[in-house]
Design an enzyme around this catalytic site. Sequence first.
Site, PDB file in Angstrom:
ATOM      1  N   HIS A   1     -34.815  10.732 -40.654  1.00  0.00           N
ATOM      2  CA  HIS A   1     -34.470   9.315 -40.873  1.00  0.00           C
ATOM      3  C   HIS A   1     -35.046   8.837 -42.210  1.00  0.00           C
ATOM      4  CE1 HIS A   1     -34.118   5.006 -39.226  1.00  0.00           C
ATOM      5  NE2 HIS A   1     -34.899   4.841 -40.279  1.00  0.00           N
ATOM      6  N   GLU A   2     -36.303   9.222 -42.489  1.00  0.00           N
ATOM      7  CA  GLU A   2     -36.967   8.758 -43.722  1.00  0.00           C
ATOM      8  C   GLU A   2     -36.398   9.445 -44.960  1.00  0.00           C
ATOM      9  OE1 GLU A   2     -38.645   6.140 -43.411  1.00  0.00           O
ATOM     10  OE2 GLU A   2     -38.939   6.237 -41.249  1.00  0.00           O
TER      11      GLU A   2
ATOM     12  N   CYS B   1     -34.656   0.797 -36.973  1.00  0.00           N
ATOM     13  CA  CYS B   1     -35.169   0.814 -38.337  1.00  0.00           C
ATOM     14  C   CYS B   1     -35.817  -0.535 -38.637  1.00  0.00           C
ATOM     15  CB  CYS B   1     -34.022   1.071 -39.306  1.00  0.00           C
ATOM     16  SG  CYS B   1     -34.537   1.123 -41.026  1.00  0.00           S
TER      17      CYS B   1
ATOM     18  N   HIS C   1     -33.450   7.661 -45.939  1.00  0.00           N
ATOM     19  CA  HIS C   1     -33.773   6.436 -46.692  1.00  0.00           C
ATOM     20  C   HIS C   1     -33.932   6.737 -48.180  1.00  0.00           C
ATOM     21  CE1 HIS C   1     -34.337   2.924 -44.187  1.00  0.00           C
ATOM     22  NE2 HIS C   1     -35.081   3.563 -43.315  1.00  0.00           N
TER      23      HIS C   1
HETATM   24 ZN    ZN Z   1     -35.559   3.089 -41.366  1.00  0.00          ZN
END
Ligand code: ZN
Length: 185
Positions: free
Chosen positions: A146-147, A104, A150
Site C-alpha cells: 500500500h505504501e 487510508c 503511495h
Molecule cells: Zn494510504
Amino acid sequence: MKPIVHIPASPTGRPQPILTTPTKPVIAFDKKLKKIISDMKATLLHATKPKGVGLAAPQIGIPLQLFLTRPTPKDPIRVFINPTIVCLDSTKPNADKTNQLEGCLSIPGIWGTVNRSPKLTIRFQDETGKTIEENISGFLATIVQHEIDHLQGILFTQRVLEQKNKFYQATKDEKGKETLEEVVI
Ligand code: ZN
C-alpha cells in the site's frame, strides 16, 4: 506533527496532485531528512481515525520515497527509504487471507478490498542510508505494498477499482454501533 493531505480535499474539488504524483528518491541522509522522519512519526502516532498502520511522505506533502509502518500499536515504527520490490510472490494472489479490507489516512471513512501478494522481497535504505534486503509477509506485506503504491502516486482506491472489488463506508446503526455499508464511489 503535520496535517495529513486528504483526497479529494483541494478547494477546487480536484484531487491533491501530491497524492497522485510519483515521488523522488531520497539522496541526502541529513538533518533535513531526520526532521521529516520525526514529523512523520508524530503524525502517524496521532492518527487515530482511522488508526494509522503506515504513512508515506506524500501524505504530509513531501514528494520523497519514504514511508513508515506500524502494524500494531505494540510494534516499533519502522522507516523504509527508497524501497524497490525485488520479488513479489504472486502464487496465490486471490487467497482469502490476502483479500483484505484496506483504508487510508488520506481517504478517511472509506474502505475497500484489495488483493495483495502475501509475500514480497524488498530492498530499501534505513535512516542511516544502509541498504537492506528483507523478506516480508503477513499484514506488514500488505502495508508495504500500500505504501509503495503511495510513492508511485497510486491510491488503494485505484487498486479496488482495477480489481473490480467493493467499497465500504463506516456508518452507525440505530444502537450507535459502527458497521460497514457498501458504497459506490
Ligand atoms: Zn494510504
